[in-house]
Design a protein around this motif. Structure first.
Motif, PDB file in Angstrom:
ATOM      1  N   GLN A  30       0.778  -1.237   0.000  1.00 24.86           N
ATOM      2  CA  GLN A  30       0.000   0.000   0.000  1.00 24.86           C
ATOM      3  C   GLN A  30       0.812   1.292   0.000  1.00 24.86           C
ATOM      4  N   ASN A  31       2.126   1.211   0.042  1.00 23.04           N
ATOM      5  CA  ASN A  31       2.919   2.443   0.102  1.00 23.04           C
ATOM      6  C   ASN A  31       4.096   2.358  -0.870  1.00 23.04           C
ATOM      7  N   LEU A  32       3.781   2.424  -2.160  1.00 19.26           N
ATOM      8  CA  LEU A  32       4.787   2.321  -3.208  1.00 19.26           C
ATOM      9  C   LEU A  32       5.035   3.669  -3.875  1.00 19.26           C
ATOM     10  N   LYS A  33       6.295   3.928  -4.161  1.00 19.64           N
ATOM     11  CA  LYS A  33       6.702   5.061  -4.984  1.00 19.64           C
ATOM     12  C   LYS A  33       7.431   4.488  -6.188  1.00 19.64           C
ATOM     13  N   ILE A  34       6.943   4.760  -7.383  1.00 18.54           N
ATOM     14  CA  ILE A  34       7.478   4.154  -8.597  1.00 18.54           C
ATOM     15  C   ILE A  34       8.160   5.226  -9.438  1.00 18.54           C
TER      16      ILE A  34
END
Length: 224
Positions: A30-34
């Motif tokens: 739930q806490n992705l930075k792409i």
């Protein structure tokens, strides 16, 4: 929930990058930075990635003004990463939806672990052809960091390669990976050099119920 940065350096990857991006967006974490960094591709990779990012607040696509090479492209993302965890994704690989969540849970359970990876499925143009599990004597959960180092230095078991270098594409503690990667080694198999440095910096974890699908035999330009 600690933030995880997924770094996707891309170069001339139009043939497979959509599959990679879809697998990243399908992660249940739930806490992705792409961050996608295009290394001045000659095909439409940048356009594909830019179109894919539309409406996705956690995804950024950038493009280098000139080709700086695979290592330089990754390092550009890594230097600015402030997330606790980091994933070095490849433009022609995919992951099971629980890949990030299960590996982060493994790392959170033991602060002495510097990275975690799952089983590996090798894929070619005909589809999956080999699965590699590390539940045997090569399971890093039961090895000291010196045992892991030994596996990297002697990566052959019964004339078959022990694919420990693929652990570099698991979930990594950003600070540890940065300290290993800041020294650039322009030698053959340099990924094993980075992994040996990470082995010296801490233990590794393994989770067998996640899958990393590694595409092989697709052309050297895709790995540039």
């Amino acid at each position: 929930v600690p933030e995880v940065t997924i770094a996707l350096p891309v170069y001339n990857g139009a043939g497979f990058v959509t599959d990679a991006l879809t697998a990243i967006m399908d992660q249940d974490y739930q806490n992705l930075k792409i961050i996608v960094s295009d290394d001045n591709s000659a095909d439409n990779t940048f356009a594909i990635c830019s179109k894919f990012s539309e409406g996705k607040d956690n995804m950024t696509v950038i493009q280098n003004s000139q080709n700086i090479g695979g290592d330089g492209n990754l390092l550009r993302i890594l230097k600015g990463c402030e997330s606790e965890y980091f994933v070095w994704a490849c433009q022609d690989d995919t992951w099971s939806p629980n890949f990030v969540s299960e590996l982060v849970a493994c790392l959170e359970s033991d602060p002495k672990l510097v990275l975690a990876q799952g089983r590996v499925t090798l894929v070619n143009e005909s589809g999956p052809f080999k699965e590699i599990s590390f539940l045997n004597r090569w399971n890093p959960n039961h090895l000291t960091k010196y045992g892991v180092l030994n596996c990297l230095l002697l990566p052959i078991n019964k004339l078959q390669p022990v694919k420990y270098n693929i652990f570099v594409h698991g979930v990594l503690r950003t600070s540890v990976f940065r300290s290993a990667f800041v020294h650039k080694y322009w030698v053959g198999g340099h990924d094993r050099v980075y992994m040996m440095l990470m082995a010296l910096l801490g233990r590794w974890g393994y989770v067998d119920n996640v899958d990393y699908c590694r595409r092989v035999d697709v052309g050297s330009d895709l790995r540039k």
